[in-house]
Design a protein around this motif. Structure first.
Motif, PDB file in Angstrom:
ATOM      1  N   LEU A  58       0.910  -1.003  -0.143  1.00 15.33           N
ATOM      2  CA  LEU A  58       0.025   0.055   0.213  1.00 15.33           C
ATOM      3  C   LEU A  58       0.933   1.205   0.093  1.00 15.33           C
ATOM      4  O   LEU A  58       0.612   2.144  -0.734  1.00 15.33           O
ATOM      5  CB  LEU A  58      -0.928  -0.079   1.161  1.00 15.33           C
ATOM      6  CG  LEU A  58      -2.132  -0.932   1.136  1.00 15.33           C
ATOM      7  CD1 LEU A  58      -2.919  -0.965   2.295  1.00 15.33           C
ATOM      8  CD2 LEU A  58      -3.046  -0.423   0.091  1.00 15.33           C
ATOM      9  N   LEU A  59       1.832   1.327   0.919  1.00 16.03           N
ATOM     10  CA  LEU A  59       2.894   2.332   0.884  1.00 16.03           C
ATOM     11  C   LEU A  59       3.430   2.497  -0.526  1.00 16.03           C
ATOM     12  O   LEU A  59       3.745   3.662  -1.036  1.00 16.03           O
ATOM     13  CB  LEU A  59       3.768   2.153   1.833  1.00 16.03           C
ATOM     14  CG  LEU A  59       3.307   2.535   3.394  1.00 16.03           C
ATOM     15  CD1 LEU A  59       4.338   2.429   4.469  1.00 16.03           C
ATOM     16  CD2 LEU A  59       2.930   4.129   3.358  1.00 16.03           C
ATOM     17  N   THR A  60       3.881   1.410  -1.092  1.00 18.51           N
ATOM     18  CA  THR A  60       4.432   1.507  -2.405  1.00 18.51           C
ATOM     19  C   THR A  60       3.699   2.185  -3.274  1.00 18.51           C
ATOM     20  O   THR A  60       4.041   3.140  -4.045  1.00 18.51           O
ATOM     21  CB  THR A  60       5.054   0.217  -3.053  1.00 18.51           C
ATOM     22  OG1 THR A  60       5.916  -0.397  -1.842  1.00 18.51           O
ATOM     23  CG2 THR A  60       5.608   0.124  -4.274  1.00 18.51           C
ATOM     24  N   LEU A  61       2.321   1.861  -3.393  1.00 17.34           N
ATOM     25  CA  LEU A  61       1.369   2.413  -4.322  1.00 17.34           C
ATOM     26  C   LEU A  61       1.096   3.842  -4.127  1.00 17.34           C
ATOM     27  O   LEU A  61       1.060   4.598  -4.955  1.00 17.34           O
ATOM     28  CB  LEU A  61      -0.046   1.560  -4.113  1.00 17.34           C
ATOM     29  CG  LEU A  61       0.192   0.005  -4.852  1.00 17.34           C
ATOM     30  CD1 LEU A  61      -1.259  -0.625  -4.558  1.00 17.34           C
ATOM     31  CD2 LEU A  61       0.489   0.001  -6.349  1.00 17.34           C
ATOM     32  N   LEU A  62       0.978   4.118  -2.618  1.00 14.57           N
ATOM     33  CA  LEU A  62       0.931   5.759  -2.187  1.00 14.57           C
ATOM     34  C   LEU A  62       2.147   6.436  -2.752  1.00 14.57           C
ATOM     35  O   LEU A  62       1.699   7.583  -3.375  1.00 14.57           O
ATOM     36  CB  LEU A  62       0.970   5.735  -0.698  1.00 14.57           C
ATOM     37  CG  LEU A  62       0.825   7.160  -0.264  1.00 14.57           C
ATOM     38  CD1 LEU A  62      -0.478   7.869  -0.714  1.00 14.57           C
ATOM     39  CD2 LEU A  62       1.004   7.314   1.226  1.00 14.57           C
ATOM     40  N   PHE A  83       4.305  10.005  -6.963  1.00 15.32           N
ATOM     41  CA  PHE A  83       5.116  10.549  -8.148  1.00 15.32           C
ATOM     42  C   PHE A  83       4.262  10.732  -9.566  1.00 15.32           C
ATOM     43  O   PHE A  83       4.401  11.746 -10.348  1.00 15.32           O
ATOM     44  CB  PHE A  83       5.954   9.274  -8.489  1.00 15.32           C
ATOM     45  CG  PHE A  83       6.954   8.875  -7.549  1.00 15.32           C
ATOM     46  CD1 PHE A  83       7.098   9.605  -6.477  1.00 15.32           C
ATOM     47  CD2 PHE A  83       8.199   7.827  -7.882  1.00 15.32           C
ATOM     48  CE1 PHE A  83       8.260   9.136  -5.452  1.00 15.32           C
ATOM     49  CE2 PHE A  83       8.856   7.498  -6.979  1.00 15.32           C
ATOM     50  CZ  PHE A  83       8.947   8.027  -5.857  1.00 15.32           C
ATOM     51  N   TYR A  84       3.241  10.183  -9.797  1.00 15.67           N
ATOM     52  CA  TYR A  84       2.330  10.439 -10.648  1.00 15.67           C
ATOM     53  C   TYR A  84       1.648  11.686 -10.580  1.00 15.67           C
ATOM     54  O   TYR A  84       1.623  12.360 -11.568  1.00 15.67           O
ATOM     55  CB  TYR A  84       1.226   9.187 -10.640  1.00 15.67           C
ATOM     56  CG  TYR A  84       0.150   9.376 -11.836  1.00 15.67           C
ATOM     57  CD1 TYR A  84       0.329   8.906 -13.076  1.00 15.67           C
ATOM     58  CD2 TYR A  84      -1.210   9.867 -11.412  1.00 15.67           C
ATOM     59  CE1 TYR A  84      -0.611   9.266 -14.014  1.00 15.67           C
ATOM     60  CE2 TYR A  84      -2.261   9.955 -12.392  1.00 15.67           C
ATOM     61  CZ  TYR A  84      -1.799   9.703 -13.700  1.00 15.67           C
ATOM     62  OH  TYR A  84      -2.996   9.986 -14.625  1.00 15.67           O
ATOM     63  N   LYS A  85       1.251  12.104  -9.580  1.00 13.45           N
ATOM     64  CA  LYS A  85       0.332  13.247  -9.358  1.00 13.45           C
ATOM     65  C   LYS A  85       1.382  14.426  -9.623  1.00 13.45           C
ATOM     66  O   LYS A  85       0.938  15.599  -9.912  1.00 13.45           O
ATOM     67  CB  LYS A  85      -0.094  13.464  -8.055  1.00 13.45           C
ATOM     68  CG  LYS A  85      -1.364  12.479  -7.539  1.00 13.45           C
ATOM     69  CD  LYS A  85      -2.454  12.756  -8.520  1.00 13.45           C
ATOM     70  CE  LYS A  85      -3.205  14.266  -8.107  1.00 13.45           C
ATOM     71  NZ  LYS A  85      -4.292  14.311  -8.990  1.00 13.45           N
ATOM     72  N   ARG A  86       2.658  14.255  -9.151  1.00 15.14           N
ATOM     73  CA  ARG A  86       3.543  15.376  -9.540  1.00 15.14           C
ATOM     74  C   ARG A  86       4.188  15.267 -10.847  1.00 15.14           C
ATOM     75  O   ARG A  86       5.233  16.072 -11.320  1.00 15.14           O
ATOM     76  CB  ARG A  86       4.863  15.103  -8.516  1.00 15.14           C
ATOM     77  CG  ARG A  86       4.650  15.428  -7.046  1.00 15.14           C
ATOM     78  CD  ARG A  86       5.761  15.336  -6.268  1.00 15.14           C
ATOM     79  NE  ARG A  86       6.706  16.454  -6.678  1.00 15.14           N
ATOM     80  CZ  ARG A  86       6.297  17.628  -6.136  1.00 15.14           C
ATOM     81  NH1 ARG A  86       5.657  18.245  -5.412  1.00 15.14           N
ATOM     82  NH2 ARG A  86       7.513  18.661  -6.547  1.00 15.14           N
ATOM     83  N   LYS A  87       3.453  14.456 -11.803  1.00 15.07           N
ATOM     84  CA  LYS A  87       3.794  14.577 -13.123  1.00 15.07           C
ATOM     85  C   LYS A  87       5.213  14.061 -13.601  1.00 15.07           C
ATOM     86  O   LYS A  87       5.436  14.257 -14.575  1.00 15.07           O
ATOM     87  CB  LYS A  87       3.539  15.683 -13.759  1.00 15.07           C
ATOM     88  CG  LYS A  87       1.916  16.488 -13.775  1.00 15.07           C
ATOM     89  CD  LYS A  87       1.910  17.498 -14.491  1.00 15.07           C
ATOM     90  CE  LYS A  87       0.349  18.061 -14.359  1.00 15.07           C
ATOM     91  NZ  LYS A  87       0.159  19.211 -15.142  1.00 15.07           N
TER      92      LYS A  87
END
Length: 652
Positions: free
Chosen positions: A152-156, A161-165
């Protein structure tokens, strides 16, 4: 001039990954600070130095971790950037690396809980013996919850990373050859700098051991331990000429019963009793897992978790002031079989060329004893079978298919399922291994063989599980429960043994392999080397409490003297009952080597450094003293000669 905004470039994912690692690693470091709130130095300068030293080592760690990714970014042609292959490679390996590092951070927490240190040589050993370690983790912690939390922490973190583009920028940005080569050169330069000039011990800047440990990076410490697991004394420690070192040790080992017979650099000697005896008492030797002196009521414990051993202390030869040589089971085994100070790096039990050594088994064999080693787990662990099998013992263990080397000519016997009532990650419970030993002893007696049976217990070890209903503390709840169960198992052993026809002619020797913990704020926590030892079932007139300061290595020379045996010796230990016995204890970690005489403590470190202290037994603190040259030379001599004899195969 190179212009690169890593947050919005081809290196965006790598940039986010590095910043994430540095932040989480620093949060973990602060967590350790809070964990050891009462032990660390909170002085503002010490706090800042701990954090900045840690950041420095974290930078070296992440440079090594990231090097493969940088090579990929350098080699991937611009025309393939953003392709399916590129996306698969970056998504997969970023996710995998983050998962591994998050799991490593969790592992550091559990390791700290057990050892109060960052990863070290113990972690290196644990990587080798995966069966026992994984089973121990499964039985000690809720593993599905732990792995689920890591996932779960890995996915978080990947979502952040994804949200920061980061991924978008990485897949939609090109990088010139000049940029790629410059980034590669920078990472290679940092990696070479740390690999060539920075050593893990340089993080040990503080007199407070906790501050120094927290200053380290766990991953960096792990690979440093892996690289330095075997250390030559002369390369790492202060030395003196061998002639002088051996002269000092021979003087320390000399007494009226001793005649040195070895040539050159040797301590080989004949020990001759004034009234030699040919009596052959059976010996049952029990090395108890993690039995700190502090567990016994005899040493001030108020929890009444060792009632049987406390009763034994009143009717045995009981050693009040005896110290373990190390912090691992293999160190205890080394000390009680070879009677040798702890050599730096790996224990001799785990080293190559450790067969056919002159051990206590050699003394028993010379008197036609049957010698056996009993271990409730798989003796492959920690190289025990190879060591004991290669030095004359017949093996009884709970093997899982591992075999001894072809070079080792010895019998090996599995403990069958029918002989087991309870088993955990480390092996069968103490009652079961004692019952196996009793069964073998019956056969030895029937065959009219005097016996030396060496038993290694396992129950006093995390996950602290044992058969239910034996004691009033539920299984798997605490170390105290495991200690109390071991005490109960010893009581049952003596109850059953007392009914045997061989009991009256049998001496029982009980000693700890090491303490339950060895960590403290000073570089050596002296109190956490203090262990109990008993010699039981001798004639009543022998019973006494020995208050002399001594070491594990002195146990067998003392017993052989009680037996009034003539024998050959390569041992560094001495008879504690000799009125002229010079009190001292030898102890260490895999890097620190210590000589203690009364309250004076000399510590040799692997940077060819030494420190001299006065030990306050009341609060277990060390106070720095000016170096005493004579004391220093004696300390060097114990360890330099021990290392020389083993390294040059002079103990065979």
């Amino acid at each position: 001039m190179l212009k690169l905004n890593p947050a919005s470039s081809r290196y965006s994912v790598l940039y986010c990954f590095i910043i994430w690692f540095l932040i989480v690693s620093q949060i973990l470091r602060i967590g350790f600070f809070v964990w050891q709130y009462n032990e660390v130095s909170w002085n503002m300068i010490d706090l800042l130095r701990t954090l900045f030293t840690g950041l420095f080592f974290d930078i070296g760690t992440i440079a090594f971790v990231s090097l493969t990714a940088v090579l990929y970014y350098t080699m991937m042609p611009n025309r393939w950037i953003g392709s399916v292959l590129d996306k698969i490679m970056i998504y997969f390996f970023t996710a995998l690396t983050v998962f591994i590092l998050v799991f490593t951070f969790f592992a550091e927490l559990t390791f700290w809980d057990e050892f109060k240190t960052r990863f070290n040589f113990i972690a290196v050993d644990y990587l080798i013996y995966t069966h026992e370690v994984v089973a121990n983790i499964e039985q000690s912690y809720p593993l599905p919850l732990l792995v689920g939390g890591v996932l779960l922490l890995t996915l978080l973190f990947l979502f952040i990373f994804y949200k920061r583009k980061a991924f978008s920028n990485t897949f939609n940005s090109k990088a010139s050859l000049k940029t790629r080569l410059s980034v590669l050169a920078a990472f290679v330069a940092v990696a070479l700098f740390f690999g060539s000039f920075i050593h893990n011990y340089q993080a040990e800047w503080s007199a407070n051991r906790y501050n120094s440990e927290i200053s380290k990076s766990g991953i960096y410490s792990f690979f440093a331990a892996f690289r330095n697991n075997q250390m030559k004394y002369a390369d790492f420690y202060t030395s003196i000429p061998n002639d002088k070192a051996f002269g000092i040790i021979k003087n320390k080992l000399s007494d009226p019963t001793t005649k040195f017979t070895g040539e050159g650099y040797s301590i080989h000697r004949s020990i001759t009793d004034s009234v030699p005896s040919t009596e052959k008492k059976n010996v049952v030797f029990i090395l108890v897992e993690s039995l700190s002196g502090s567990f016994l009521k005899e040493f001030g414990n108020k929890e009444n978790i060792t009632p049987f051993m406390d009763s034994l202390a009143q009717k045995s030869i009981f050693f009040n002031d005896l110290y373990a040589t190390g912090t691992r089971t293999v160190r205890g085994m080394e000390a009680v079989t070879l009677c040798i100070p702890p050599t730096p790096g790996q224990s001799i039990v785990k080293r190559p060329e450790n067969q056919n050594l002159y051990t206590v088994c050699s003394v028993f064999k010379s008197k036609a004893y049957d010698c056996n080693f009993f271990y409730g787990g798989d003796g492959y662990f920690d190289n025990m079978n190879a060591y004991f099998g290669g030095n004359g013992f017949t093996i009884y263990d709970r093997g899982r298919g591992s075999v001894l080397s072809d070079k080792i000519k010895t019998a090996r016997n599995n403990i069958n399922d029918s002989e087991v009532t309870f088993e955990n990650a480390w092996g069968i419970c103490d009652e079961d291994i004692f019952n196996k030993m009793l069964k073998v002893a019956d056969d030895q007696f029937k065959n009219k063989k005097p016996f030396f049976n060496f038993v290694m217990t396992t129950s006093n070890h995390r996950p602290y599980t044992y058969p239910s209903g034996k004691i009033d503390i539920p299984s798997g709840t605490s170390r105290e429960g495991a200690v109390k169960y071991t005490d109960f198992a010893l009581k049952e052993l003596f109850r059953k043994a007392s009914q045997k026809p061989w009991f009256k002619n049998t001496v029982f020797v009980i000693i700890a392999d090491h303490c339950a913990s060895s960590a403290g704020k000073d570089e050596i926590d002296v109190a956490n080397y203090h262990i109990p030892a008993f010699i039981v079932n001798l004639p009543e007139e022998y019973n006494q409490k020995i208050n002399k300061q001594c070491s594990q290595i002195d146990l067998w020379p003392t017993l052989f003297s009680i037996f009034q045996w003539n024998y050959e010796s390569d041992f560094f230990g001495k008879n504690v009952l000799d009125p002229n016995f010079e009190e001292r204890a030898l102890m260490g970690t895999y890097r620190k080597l210590v000589l203690m005489k009364k309250e004076k403590v000399m510590i040799l470190s692997d940077q060819k450094k030494q420190a001299f202290y006065s030990w306050n037994k009341t609060d277990n603190s060390l106070k720095s003293l000016p170096i005493d040259q004579s004391f220093l030379e004696e300390t060097i001599s114990w360890y330099q000669t021990a290392d020389y004899l083993f390294t040059n195969k002079l103990l065979k």
